[in-house]
Design a protein around this motif. Structure first.
Motif, PDB file in Angstrom:
ATOM      1  N   VAL A  83       0.903  -1.051   0.073  1.00 24.31           N
ATOM      2  CA  VAL A  83       0.100  -0.202  -0.035  1.00 24.31           C
ATOM      3  C   VAL A  83       0.770   1.368  -0.032  1.00 24.31           C
ATOM      4  O   VAL A  83       0.499   2.157  -0.855  1.00 24.31           O
ATOM      5  N   PRO A  84       1.777   1.257   0.943  1.00 24.77           N
ATOM      6  CA  PRO A  84       2.488   2.588   0.813  1.00 24.77           C
ATOM      7  C   PRO A  84       3.448   3.049  -0.571  1.00 24.77           C
ATOM      8  O   PRO A  84       4.111   4.032  -0.709  1.00 24.77           O
ATOM      9  N   GLN A  85       3.838   1.905  -1.369  1.00 22.22           N
ATOM     10  CA  GLN A  85       4.575   2.254  -2.337  1.00 22.22           C
ATOM     11  C   GLN A  85       4.125   3.476  -3.460  1.00 22.22           C
ATOM     12  O   GLN A  85       5.314   3.856  -3.745  1.00 22.22           O
ATOM     13  N   VAL A  86       3.010   3.503  -3.730  1.00 21.19           N
ATOM     14  CA  VAL A  86       2.586   4.679  -4.568  1.00 21.19           C
ATOM     15  C   VAL A  86       3.204   6.075  -4.001  1.00 21.19           C
ATOM     16  O   VAL A  86       3.337   7.058  -4.799  1.00 21.19           O
ATOM     17  N   PHE A  87       3.107   5.898  -2.657  1.00 20.72           N
ATOM     18  CA  PHE A  87       3.613   7.215  -2.101  1.00 20.72           C
ATOM     19  C   PHE A  87       5.218   7.536  -1.724  1.00 20.72           C
ATOM     20  O   PHE A  87       5.458   8.512  -2.038  1.00 20.72           O
ATOM     21  N   LEU A  88       5.569   6.283  -1.636  1.00 22.76           N
ATOM     22  CA  LEU A  88       7.392   6.206  -1.706  1.00 22.76           C
ATOM     23  C   LEU A  88       7.830   6.250  -3.171  1.00 22.76           C
ATOM     24  O   LEU A  88       9.183   6.767  -3.095  1.00 22.76           O
ATOM     25  N   SER A  89       7.104   6.047  -4.066  1.00 27.42           N
ATOM     26  CA  SER A  89       7.857   5.897  -5.539  1.00 27.42           C
ATOM     27  C   SER A  89       8.418   7.318  -5.676  1.00 27.42           C
ATOM     28  O   SER A  89       9.243   7.442  -6.618  1.00 27.42           O
ATOM     29  N   ARG A  90       7.563   8.397  -5.177  1.00 32.78           N
ATOM     30  CA  ARG A  90       8.219   9.722  -5.622  1.00 32.78           C
ATOM     31  C   ARG A  90       9.305   9.948  -5.021  1.00 32.78           C
ATOM     32  O   ARG A  90      10.498  10.425  -5.547  1.00 32.78           O
ATOM     33  N   VAL A 381       2.114   1.425  -8.235  1.00 36.40           N
ATOM     34  CA  VAL A 381       0.764   1.631  -8.469  1.00 36.40           C
ATOM     35  C   VAL A 381       0.098   0.171  -8.214  1.00 36.40           C
ATOM     36  O   VAL A 381      -0.843  -0.200  -7.548  1.00 36.40           O
ATOM     37  N   SER A 382       0.758  -0.783  -8.815  1.00 34.94           N
ATOM     38  CA  SER A 382       0.134  -2.397  -8.843  1.00 34.94           C
ATOM     39  C   SER A 382       0.170  -2.773  -7.530  1.00 34.94           C
ATOM     40  O   SER A 382      -0.973  -3.492  -6.942  1.00 34.94           O
ATOM     41  N   ASN A 383       1.250  -2.703  -6.695  1.00 28.80           N
ATOM     42  CA  ASN A 383       1.566  -3.025  -5.364  1.00 28.80           C
ATOM     43  C   ASN A 383       0.467  -2.365  -4.276  1.00 28.80           C
ATOM     44  O   ASN A 383      -0.192  -2.944  -3.269  1.00 28.80           O
ATOM     45  N   THR A 384       0.309  -1.118  -4.502  1.00 32.63           N
ATOM     46  CA  THR A 384      -0.643  -0.378  -3.698  1.00 32.63           C
ATOM     47  C   THR A 384      -2.041  -0.746  -3.707  1.00 32.63           C
ATOM     48  O   THR A 384      -2.647  -1.195  -2.983  1.00 32.63           O
ATOM     49  N   VAL A 385      -2.519  -1.003  -5.092  1.00 30.07           N
ATOM     50  CA  VAL A 385      -4.004  -1.552  -5.339  1.00 30.07           C
ATOM     51  C   VAL A 385      -4.015  -3.021  -4.848  1.00 30.07           C
ATOM     52  O   VAL A 385      -4.986  -3.230  -4.107  1.00 30.07           O
ATOM     53  N   ILE A 386      -3.068  -3.795  -5.010  1.00 33.85           N
ATOM     54  CA  ILE A 386      -2.865  -5.185  -4.641  1.00 33.85           C
ATOM     55  C   ILE A 386      -3.184  -5.352  -3.183  1.00 33.85           C
ATOM     56  O   ILE A 386      -3.686  -6.135  -2.432  1.00 33.85           O
ATOM     57  N   LEU A 388      -4.270  -2.975  -1.025  1.00 28.01           N
ATOM     58  CA  LEU A 388      -5.730  -2.541  -0.543  1.00 28.01           C
ATOM     59  C   LEU A 388      -6.671  -3.684  -0.888  1.00 28.01           C
ATOM     60  O   LEU A 388      -7.509  -3.998  -0.120  1.00 28.01           O
ATOM     61  N   ILE A 389      -6.451  -4.474  -1.790  1.00 30.31           N
ATOM     62  CA  ILE A 389      -7.475  -5.605  -2.237  1.00 30.31           C
ATOM     63  C   ILE A 389      -7.079  -6.855  -0.894  1.00 30.31           C
ATOM     64  O   ILE A 389      -8.217  -7.317  -0.550  1.00 30.31           O
ATOM     65  N   LEU A 390      -5.944  -6.969  -0.737  1.00 31.54           N
ATOM     66  CA  LEU A 390      -5.351  -7.843   0.455  1.00 31.54           C
ATOM     67  C   LEU A 390      -6.087  -7.485   1.633  1.00 31.54           C
ATOM     68  O   LEU A 390      -6.579  -8.293   2.447  1.00 31.54           O
ATOM     69  N   LEU A 391      -6.016  -6.292   2.227  1.00 32.87           N
ATOM     70  CA  LEU A 391      -6.770  -5.839   3.393  1.00 32.87           C
ATOM     71  C   LEU A 391      -8.211  -6.330   3.313  1.00 32.87           C
ATOM     72  O   LEU A 391      -8.574  -6.677   4.225  1.00 32.87           O
ATOM     73  N   VAL A 392      -8.943  -6.068   2.342  1.00 30.48           N
ATOM     74  CA  VAL A 392     -10.424  -6.252   2.235  1.00 30.48           C
ATOM     75  C   VAL A 392     -10.569  -7.728   2.276  1.00 30.48           C
ATOM     76  O   VAL A 392     -11.241  -8.426   3.021  1.00 30.48           O
ATOM     77  N   THR A 393      -9.819  -8.604   1.350  1.00 35.71           N
ATOM     78  CA  THR A 393      -9.831 -10.083   1.438  1.00 35.71           C
ATOM     79  C   THR A 393      -9.459 -10.651   2.478  1.00 35.71           C
ATOM     80  O   THR A 393     -10.037 -11.721   2.886  1.00 35.71           O
ATOM     81  N   GLY A 394      -8.202 -10.045   2.853  1.00 38.30           N
ATOM     82  CA  GLY A 394      -7.655 -10.762   4.209  1.00 38.30           C
ATOM     83  C   GLY A 394      -8.808 -10.703   5.454  1.00 38.30           C
ATOM     84  O   GLY A 394      -8.944 -11.565   6.112  1.00 38.30           O
ATOM     85  N   GLY A 395      -9.253  -9.335   5.494  1.00 35.58           N
ATOM     86  CA  GLY A 395     -10.377  -9.168   6.543  1.00 35.58           C
ATOM     87  C   GLY A 395     -11.562  -9.959   6.635  1.00 35.58           C
ATOM     88  O   GLY A 395     -11.879 -10.783   7.520  1.00 35.58           O
ATOM     89  N   LEU A 396     -12.174 -10.135   5.256  1.00 29.96           N
ATOM     90  CA  LEU A 396     -13.081 -11.078   5.166  1.00 29.96           C
ATOM     91  C   LEU A 396     -12.785 -12.524   5.318  1.00 29.96           C
ATOM     92  O   LEU A 396     -13.634 -13.182   6.024  1.00 29.96           O
ATOM     93  N   SER A 397     -11.618 -12.833   4.916  1.00 32.36           N
ATOM     94  CA  SER A 397     -11.122 -14.238   4.928  1.00 32.36           C
ATOM     95  C   SER A 397     -11.113 -14.557   6.476  1.00 32.36           C
ATOM     96  O   SER A 397     -11.378 -15.812   7.114  1.00 32.36           O
ATOM     97  N   ALA A 398     -10.713 -13.587   7.201  1.00 33.36           N
ATOM     98  CA  ALA A 398     -10.456 -13.765   8.762  1.00 33.36           C
ATOM     99  C   ALA A 398     -11.852 -14.167   9.346  1.00 33.36           C
ATOM    100  O   ALA A 398     -11.971 -14.855  10.469  1.00 33.36           O
ATOM    101  N   LEU A 399     -12.842 -13.464   9.047  1.00 36.52           N
ATOM    102  CA  LEU A 399     -14.138 -13.504   9.559  1.00 36.52           C
ATOM    103  C   LEU A 399     -14.862 -14.855   8.998  1.00 36.52           C
ATOM    104  O   LEU A 399     -15.317 -15.420   9.894  1.00 36.52           O
ATOM    105  N   VAL A 400     -14.713 -15.106   7.761  1.00 42.69           N
ATOM    106  CA  VAL A 400     -15.018 -16.398   7.199  1.00 42.69           C
ATOM    107  C   VAL A 400     -14.370 -17.677   7.960  1.00 42.69           C
ATOM    108  O   VAL A 400     -15.148 -18.616   8.418  1.00 42.69           O
TER     109      VAL A 400
END
Length: 430
Positions: A83-90, A381-386, A388-400
């Motif tokens: 997630v931080p990579q798009v900010f650090l890339s600058r 950009v790709s790592n930041t997007v992935i 964020l997706i990981l946080l969502v899917t990981g959180g849902l997986s933890a609940l399931v």
């Protein structure tokens, strides 16, 4: 000697291949090739010996951390490094020499992993779980700057059609060391599987990042072309790549669907603990399975990736998905089989082969797809997007997972089937 070995490993008999790198960098390819291999070997060994999918899952279960925290460590570690990579890339884009960014990141990872060893020694339960999560966050942020800089250093130092083999040999060599570590754990589990043993394992893992930083500092890197502040892309414009660059957007979509190979791994460990037990020899078997998978598959994946990295991604995630679907039905409907010890290390071995292909394929693809600062922006950009997706899917997986561990494996595997199709439809970049 390095020249001869380099030529042998890459089947190079005529003039040296120097596609996509400068003439200056071409002169130092053999030396840089082996420095990159050995620095990566040590970090991959450290990754395995402190892997959230196996060792940290096992360690957190051993200190009685809650299962919802155990389920979060994989998505937190992966997303925290992305997630931080798009900010650090600058910042990275402004550095003409980028190997030192990697060296600093590797040193910080050494400190973060070492702290987990101390946490395991002195804390238990929920407190230990949250402190380990905090250490993993620090580790992930440090890993972020390494990931962002390493692709560009590799792209500047190693020519096209040699990068896949580089990664393949790296994983294969580290697989041998991982296999030895697994055998050692298996041997010690008979007499000394205490918290001190697990903590010492983590301490040893932390030192590998320190050694890797020293080796990486010896790489001969030549300055990049850097942009002025006025030319530097903004955060919004970098994310705009997803809208304007169809090739890149399709890659990010495909990569997001490949996550099943990473996210399902800890659930195989938890299934083994649920139906077999928490004996230390099982951890040794999991690590041995991962080591053998790396030794066998990585050179093949690497050679294949230099021809078609998108096909490597497609085939590898297809293997992981089919495995997950079979695992779900075996666990759900065949109670006599799910209590057999050997099925879990074998499943993990197959998953290790698949995940190795997914990682190697996607890394080779993005390095070959772009050049210079464009490569840094693509990675960020790709790592930041992935992430964020990981946080969502990981959180849902933890609940399931609180309801059905095998159910998580099935759902993630079905997404993997879509990932195989999407990866196959990508254009070749080699």
């Amino acid at each position: 000697m390095l020249e001869k070995l380099y030529r042998y490993l890459n089947n190079e008999t005529g003039e040296r291949v120097c596609t996509d790198i400068t003439d200056e960098a071409c002169k130092h390819v053999p030396k840089n090739y082996f420095l990159l291999i050995f620095s990566s070997v040590f970090t991959k060994l450290g990754d395995t010996l402190s892997n959230p999918k196996t060792v940290l899952t096992w360690l957190m279960s051993y200190v009685n951390a809650p299962i919802y925290l155990i389920s979060l460590i994989v998505p937190i570690r992966e997303s925290g490094s992305m997630v931080p990579q798009v900010f650090l890339s600058r910042y990275v884009n402004r550095q003409s020499i980028r190997k030192w960014i990697w060296v600093v990141g590797s040193f910080l990872q050494f400190l973060a992993i070492a702290s987990i060893g101390f946490i395991a020694l002195f804390f238990e339960g929920t407190t230990a779980g949250w402190l380990i999560i905090l250490a993993v966050i620090i580790f992930s942020l440090s890993r972020s700057i390494c990931s962002l800089s390493s692709k560009d250093v590799t792209g500047k130092c190693i020519p096209k059609t040699r990068r896949g083999k580089l990664k393949g040999y790296t994983v294969s060599i580290s697989g041998i060391l991982v296999l030895l570590a697994g055998l050692y754990i298996l041997y010690k589990s008979k007499s000394d599987a205490t918290i001190n043993f697990y903590s010492n394992l983590i301490f040893f893992a932390s030192v590998t990042w320190l050694i890797a930083a020293i080796i990486y500092s010896r790489i001969k890197e030549f300055p990049s072309n850097i942009k002025s502040n006025e030319e530097e892309s903004s955060f919004i414009s970098k994310l705009g790549l997803l809208k304007t660059d169809k090739h890149f957007r399709d890659f990010v979509i495909a990569r997001s669907l490949l996550l099943c190979s990473a996210l399902t791994a800890p659930y195989y460990v938890l299934l083994a603990q649920k139906y077999i037990g928490k004996e230390a020899y099982l951890l040794g078997l999991f690590i041995i399975a991962k080591g053998i998978a790396s030794i066998i598959s990585s050179p093949i994946w690497g050679k294949f990736a230099d021809k078609s990295s998108k096909n490597v991604m497609a085939i590898a995630v297809l293997i992981a998905s089919v495995l997950g679907i079979i695992t779900f039905f075996v666990i759900t409907y065949f109670q006599s089989i799910r209590s057999l010890t050997w099925i879990y290390p074998i499943a993990f071995f197959i998953l290790g082969i698949a995940h190795g292909g997914v990682r190697l394929g996607r890394k080779t693809y993005i390095v070959d797809m772009a050049k210079g600062n464009q490569r840094t922006n693509y990675v960020a950009v790709s790592n930041t997007v992935i992430g964020l997706i990981l946080l969502v899917t990981g959180g849902l997986s933890a609940l399931v997972s609180l309801i059905s561990i095998e159910g998580v494996v099935l759902v993630l595997s079905l997404f993997g089937l879509l990932g195989a199709f999407k990866s196959y439809t990508l254009p070749n970049v080699e």
